[in-house]
Design an enzyme around this catalytic site. Structure first.
Site, PDB file in Angstrom:
ATOM      1  N   HIS A  74       1.004  -1.165  -0.002  1.00  0.00           N
ATOM      2  CA  HIS A  74      -0.036   0.257  -0.130  1.00  0.00           C
ATOM      3  C   HIS A  74       0.803   1.580   0.018  1.00  0.00           C
ATOM      4  O   HIS A  74       1.834   1.915   1.261  1.00  0.00           O
ATOM      5  CB  HIS A  74      -0.904   0.167   1.387  1.00  0.00           C
ATOM      6  CG  HIS A  74      -2.077  -1.033   1.049  1.00  0.00           C
ATOM      7  ND1 HIS A  74      -3.210  -0.419   0.629  1.00  0.00           N
ATOM      8  CD2 HIS A  74      -1.993  -2.447   0.721  1.00  0.00           C
ATOM      9  CE1 HIS A  74      -4.066  -1.166   1.113  1.00  0.00           C
ATOM     10  NE2 HIS A  74      -3.106  -2.017   1.307  1.00  0.00           N
ATOM     11  N   TYR A 203      -8.824   6.133   6.576  1.00  0.00           N
ATOM     12  CA  TYR A 203      -9.459   6.287   8.418  1.00  0.00           C
ATOM     13  C   TYR A 203      -9.835   7.799   8.565  1.00  0.00           C
ATOM     14  O   TYR A 203      -9.685   8.940   7.256  1.00  0.00           O
ATOM     15  CB  TYR A 203      -7.614   7.520   9.092  1.00  0.00           C
ATOM     16  CG  TYR A 203      -6.909   6.619   8.628  1.00  0.00           C
ATOM     17  CD1 TYR A 203      -6.570   5.132  10.609  1.00  0.00           C
ATOM     18  CD2 TYR A 203      -5.575   5.152   8.539  1.00  0.00           C
ATOM     19  CE1 TYR A 203      -5.744   4.673  10.272  1.00  0.00           C
ATOM     20  CE2 TYR A 203      -4.899   4.345   8.285  1.00  0.00           C
ATOM     21  CZ  TYR A 203      -4.375   3.933   9.348  1.00  0.00           C
ATOM     22  OH  TYR A 203      -3.581   3.337   9.766  1.00  0.00           O
ATOM     23  N   PRO A 295      -4.593   0.767  18.494  1.00  0.00           N
ATOM     24  CA  PRO A 295      -4.066   0.553  17.275  1.00  0.00           C
ATOM     25  C   PRO A 295      -3.610   1.093  16.188  1.00  0.00           C
ATOM     26  O   PRO A 295      -3.343   0.965  15.037  1.00  0.00           O
ATOM     27  CB  PRO A 295      -5.151  -0.189  17.904  1.00  0.00           C
ATOM     28  CG  PRO A 295      -6.285  -0.010  18.247  1.00  0.00           C
ATOM     29  CD  PRO A 295      -5.441   0.495  19.314  1.00  0.00           C
ATOM     30  N   LYS A 299       0.839  -0.191  15.025  1.00  0.00           N
ATOM     31  CA  LYS A 299       2.220  -0.130  15.475  1.00  0.00           C
ATOM     32  C   LYS A 299       2.460  -0.618  16.203  1.00  0.00           C
ATOM     33  O   LYS A 299       3.751  -1.227  17.053  1.00  0.00           O
ATOM     34  CB  LYS A 299       3.090   1.137  16.303  1.00  0.00           C
ATOM     35  CG  LYS A 299       2.710   2.697  14.876  1.00  0.00           C
ATOM     36  CD  LYS A 299       3.982   2.446  14.119  1.00  0.00           C
ATOM     37  CE  LYS A 299       3.728   3.042  12.500  1.00  0.00           C
ATOM     38  NZ  LYS A 299       4.310   2.980  12.119  1.00  0.00           N
ATOM     39  N   TYR A 387       4.188   6.997  10.102  1.00  0.00           N
ATOM     40  CA  TYR A 387       3.641   5.648   9.130  1.00  0.00           C
ATOM     41  C   TYR A 387       4.474   4.920   8.545  1.00  0.00           C
ATOM     42  O   TYR A 387       4.369   3.733   9.088  1.00  0.00           O
ATOM     43  CB  TYR A 387       2.491   6.799   8.541  1.00  0.00           C
ATOM     44  CG  TYR A 387       1.207   5.356   8.379  1.00  0.00           C
ATOM     45  CD1 TYR A 387       0.554   5.555   9.254  1.00  0.00           C
ATOM     46  CD2 TYR A 387       1.508   4.791   7.868  1.00  0.00           C
ATOM     47  CE1 TYR A 387      -0.711   4.134   9.202  1.00  0.00           C
ATOM     48  CE2 TYR A 387       0.034   4.190   7.109  1.00  0.00           C
ATOM     49  CZ  TYR A 387      -0.594   3.728   7.922  1.00  0.00           C
ATOM     50  OH  TYR A 387      -1.980   2.683   7.892  1.00  0.00           O
TER      51      TYR A 387
HETATM   52  P1  RFL Z   1       1.443 -11.264  22.198  1.00  0.00           P
HETATM   53  O1  RFL Z   1       0.545 -11.565  20.336  1.00  0.00           O
HETATM   54  O2  RFL Z   1       0.102 -10.716  23.267  1.00  0.00           O
HETATM   55  O3  RFL Z   1       1.645 -12.610  22.332  1.00  0.00           O
HETATM   56  C1  RFL Z   1       2.442 -13.283  23.857  1.00  0.00           C
HETATM   57  C2  RFL Z   1       2.532 -14.164  23.998  1.00  0.00           C
HETATM   58  O4  RFL Z   1       2.363 -14.978  25.237  1.00  0.00           O
HETATM   59  C3  RFL Z   1       1.603 -15.748  25.842  1.00  0.00           C
HETATM   60  N1  RFL Z   1       1.621 -15.835  26.997  1.00  0.00           N
HETATM   61  C4  RFL Z   1       2.186 -16.794  27.868  1.00  0.00           C
HETATM   62  N2  RFL Z   1       2.864 -18.048  28.013  1.00  0.00           N
HETATM   63  C5  RFL Z   1       3.489 -18.594  28.826  1.00  0.00           C
HETATM   64  N3  RFL Z   1       3.302 -18.016  30.628  1.00  0.00           N
HETATM   65  C6  RFL Z   1       2.389 -16.812  30.639  1.00  0.00           C
HETATM   66  N4  RFL Z   1       3.042 -16.832  31.924  1.00  0.00           N
HETATM   67  C7  RFL Z   1       1.601 -16.378  29.790  1.00  0.00           C
HETATM   68  N5  RFL Z   1       1.178 -15.487  29.239  1.00  0.00           N
HETATM   69  C8  RFL Z   1       0.787 -14.983  28.495  1.00  0.00           C
HETATM   70  C9  RFL Z   1      -0.209 -14.769  25.441  1.00  0.00           C
HETATM   71  O5  RFL Z   1      -0.144 -16.723  24.930  1.00  0.00           O
HETATM   72  C10 RFL Z   1       0.074 -14.488  23.918  1.00  0.00           C
HETATM   73  O6  RFL Z   1       0.518 -15.833  23.240  1.00  0.00           O
HETATM   74  O7  RFL Z   1       2.332 -10.330  22.327  1.00  0.00           O
HETATM   75  P2  RFL Z   1       3.462  -9.769  21.415  1.00  0.00           P
HETATM   76  O8  RFL Z   1       5.007 -10.709  20.882  1.00  0.00           O
HETATM   77  O9  RFL Z   1       4.911  -8.991  21.673  1.00  0.00           O
HETATM   78  O10 RFL Z   1       3.021  -9.337  19.977  1.00  0.00           O
HETATM   79  C11 RFL Z   1       2.432  -8.123  19.506  1.00  0.00           C
HETATM   80  C12 RFL Z   1       1.170  -8.147  18.840  1.00  0.00           C
HETATM   81  O11 RFL Z   1       0.197  -9.392  19.095  1.00  0.00           O
HETATM   82  C13 RFL Z   1       0.057  -6.403  19.566  1.00  0.00           C
HETATM   83  O12 RFL Z   1       1.164  -5.274  19.468  1.00  0.00           O
HETATM   84  C14 RFL Z   1      -0.768  -6.492  18.693  1.00  0.00           C
HETATM   85  O13 RFL Z   1      -1.438  -7.083  18.032  1.00  0.00           O
HETATM   86  C15 RFL Z   1      -1.808  -5.111  19.079  1.00  0.00           C
HETATM   87  N6  RFL Z   1      -2.677  -5.308  18.299  1.00  0.00           N
HETATM   88  C16 RFL Z   1      -2.908  -4.427  17.127  1.00  0.00           C
HETATM   89  N7  RFL Z   1      -1.192  -4.290  16.647  1.00  0.00           N
HETATM   90  C17 RFL Z   1      -1.782  -3.299  15.223  1.00  0.00           C
HETATM   91  O14 RFL Z   1      -0.610  -2.804  14.945  1.00  0.00           O
HETATM   92  N8  RFL Z   1      -2.912  -3.161  14.439  1.00  0.00           N
HETATM   93  C18 RFL Z   1      -4.035  -3.554  14.717  1.00  0.00           C
HETATM   94  O15 RFL Z   1      -4.875  -3.590  14.063  1.00  0.00           O
HETATM   95  C19 RFL Z   1      -3.910  -4.379  16.591  1.00  0.00           C
HETATM   96  N9  RFL Z   1      -5.090  -4.616  16.937  1.00  0.00           N
HETATM   97  C20 RFL Z   1      -3.989  -5.206  18.639  1.00  0.00           C
HETATM   98  C21 RFL Z   1      -4.992  -5.423  18.180  1.00  0.00           C
HETATM   99  C22 RFL Z   1      -3.881  -5.986  20.365  1.00  0.00           C
HETATM  100  C23 RFL Z   1      -4.907  -7.636  20.582  1.00  0.00           C
HETATM  101  N10 RFL Z   1      -5.389  -7.182  22.274  1.00  0.00           N
HETATM  102  C24 RFL Z   1      -3.857  -7.427  22.519  1.00  0.00           C
HETATM  103  C25 RFL Z   1      -6.848  -7.800  22.763  1.00  0.00           C
HETATM  104  C26 RFL Z   1      -6.283  -5.732  18.949  1.00  0.00           C
HETATM  105  C27 RFL Z   1      -6.249  -7.313  19.732  1.00  0.00           C
HETATM  106  C28 RFL Z   1      -7.540  -7.297  19.811  1.00  0.00           C
HETATM  107  C1  PHB Z   2      -5.526  -3.810  10.502  1.00  0.00           C
HETATM  108  O1  PHB Z   2      -5.969  -4.203   8.932  1.00  0.00           O
HETATM  109  O2  PHB Z   2      -5.509  -4.102  11.676  1.00  0.00           O
HETATM  110  C2  PHB Z   2      -5.305  -2.213  10.431  1.00  0.00           C
HETATM  111  C3  PHB Z   2      -4.899  -1.323   9.714  1.00  0.00           C
HETATM  112  C4  PHB Z   2      -4.160  -0.065  10.367  1.00  0.00           C
HETATM  113  C5  PHB Z   2      -4.444   0.480  11.650  1.00  0.00           C
HETATM  114  C6  PHB Z   2      -4.566  -0.724  12.830  1.00  0.00           C
HETATM  115  C7  PHB Z   2      -5.203  -2.152  12.028  1.00  0.00           C
HETATM  116  O3  PHB Z   2      -3.750   1.552  11.933  1.00  0.00           O
END
Ligand code: RFL
Ligand code: PHB
Length: 392
Positions: A74, A203, A295, A299, A387
């Site tokens: 993109h 957005y 989110p 990042k 970004y």
């Molecule tokens: P994760 O992905 O939370 O993985 C951590 C892992 O550790 C495990 N864990 C344990 N394992 C052993 N013993 C324990 N005591 C433990 N406690 C926990 C968990 O089960 C899990 O598998 O962290 P990591 O690897 O640092 O990755 C970070 C990303 O996942 C996170 O930054 C993003 O997903 C955040 N996020 C989003 N980021 C974006 O850039 N764009 C998004 O659209 C976006 N949407 C989101 C999101 C995070 C969400 N959360 C936290 C609920 C949407 C949601 C719903």
């Molecule tokens: C997504 O596609 O999950 C997404 C894209 C852009 C954002 C946040 C989430 O700023």
């Protein structure tokens, strides 16, 4: 039972898996323990927009093939506000950089497959994880599995266990400093079987609340709808979801809005959070265990990637080059990029959401800021640079 390794990793999300993969390719041993099942880890939809630095790092980690085949480049995105719309041309403003849309689920799947192919040691469904003996030369990760106690003895522990993990709370209270900001709104994040509203991300600022229009494929759309802090998933049946998106979209996009079943819906609290320090004795925090971004700027996953980049380099230099300076510099190096990215994510969140605590002055000032952004190449360049992500 006791096992021995060089780096013990807690958490098999993207941070933990990527760290173990990169270490393996450089000849450093690790064992990963994960609280959930692989199916559960893969069921979390979450992030989608990858910075070019993250894409390069994933390729370097040997998991770039499907990403290069199926990821969608993109080169820009749109911002809609006050009845108008403008495009931020990432490629032009940054001298050729762009983001890639490729879901976190796919990245996790690719990393799991790569770890399995190389014989990586991953232990799923562990209970009662503890990180102990940090003040000794050989700290331990202890856990229960299938009713018995296990122990991993290692040189270092990497805390990659997300925001609700055990690593960060292992730091003593007088060492750990937490910086927290909560926003007075949440998102309901959705993955729907419908055509995305546009080829690029949109957005949408709207007096009734923000909407993010993103996608995963030509038939899968991803939305983030600003909702109230008390809302639950049950407050958002499909007819309300589509009506709200349609009401907030600019009329030309609302007209062609495609609706369909929502496969995943999740309330996402909007918060900014940083824990310091990111290293304590032989424990190193990486990813969501150390910081959370709202989110809006996409990042969270990208920051987990840069932490793992710095940390993997530091471990490899320690084992291969006998150098510990990169390990000592890990916390400050990672935190420098974290804080700059926290600032950007907070700014992007605040210019685009409708804050229920704002009065008429703040609302007018917010629209003025969006007008300035739409008219100023200098401001758009600054936005585009953040970004696509700071270099590492
Ligand atoms: P994760 O992905 O939370 O993985 C951590 C892992 O550790 C495990 N864990 C344990 N394992 C052993 N013993 C324990 N005591 C433990 N406690 C926990 C968990 O089960 C899990 O598998 O962290 P990591 O690897 O640092 O990755 C970070 C990303 O996942 C996170 O930054 C993003 O997903 C955040 N996020 C989003 N980021 C974006 O850039 N764009 C998004 O659209 C976006 N949407 C989101 C999101 C995070 C969400 N959360 C936290 C609920 C949407 C949601 C719903
Ligand atoms: C997504 O596609 O999950 C997404 C894209 C852009 C954002 C946040 C989430 O700023």
């Amino acid at each position: 039972m006791t096992e021995h390794t060089q780096v013990g990793i807690v958490g098999a999300g993207p941070a933990g898996l990527l760290l173990s993969q990169v270490l393996h390719l450089q000849g450093v041993d690790s064992i990963v323990v994960e609280r959930r099942s692989p199916e559960h880890v893969l069921s979390r939809v979450r992030a989608g927009a990858l910075e070019p630095g993250m894409v390069r790092f994933l390729r370097e980690a040997g998991v770039g093939d499907r990403l290069d085949r199926e990821g969608h480049p993109h080169t820009g995105f749109e911002i809609s506000f006050d009845g108008t719309r403008f495009r931020v041309d990432l490629e032009e403003l940054t001298g050729g950089e762009y983001i890639t849309i490729y879901g976190q689920t796919n990245i996790t799947e690719d990393l799991m497959a790569a770890r399995a192919a190389l014989g990586g040691q991953l232990v799923y469904e562990v209970e009662n994880t503890r990180i102990e003996d940090l003040d000794t030369e050989r700290p331990a990760i202890r856990y229960r599995k299938d009713g018995s106690e296990h122990e991993i003895r290692c040189d270092f522990v990497a805390g990659c266990d997300g925001f609700h993990g055990v690593s960060r709370p292992t730091l003593p209270g007088d060492v750990l400093k937490s910086h927290d900001r909560k926003y007075p709104y949440h998102w309901i994040a959705l993955l729907c079987e419908s055509r995305p509203v546009d080829k690029e991300l949109v957005y949408v600022h709207h007096p009734k609340g923000f909407v993010l229009c993103s996608m995963r494929s030509p038939t899968l759309s991803r939305y983030g709808i600003q909702c109230e802090t008390g809302d639950s998933e049950d407050d958002w049946p499909e007819d309300r979801i589509w009506q709200t998106i349609s009401d907030r979209l600019p009329p030309d996009l609302a007209e062609t809005l495609d609706t369909g079943p929502c496969l995943d819906r999740n309330i996402v609290p909007m918060r900014s959070f940083v824990a310091e320090p990111m290293r304590f004795e032989r424990l190193y925090l990486a990813g969501d265990s150390a910081h959370i971004v709202p989110p809006t700027g996409a990042k969270g996953l990208n920051l987990a990637g840069s932490d793992v980049y710095y940390l993997s380099r530091a471990f490899v230099e320690y084992y291969k080059g006998g150098r510990s300076d990169l390990l000592e510099a890990y916390g400050p190096t990672a935190l420098d990029r974290v804080w700059k990215t926290e600032w950007f994510s907070g700014w992007m969140t605040q210019i685009l959401h409708t804050d229920p605590t704002h009065g008429p002055f703040d609302r007018q000032a917010q629209i003025a800021e969006l007008r300035l952004l739409s008219q100023s190449r200098a401001r758009q360049t600054a936005l585009a640079q953040s970004y696509v992500g700071l270099p590492y």
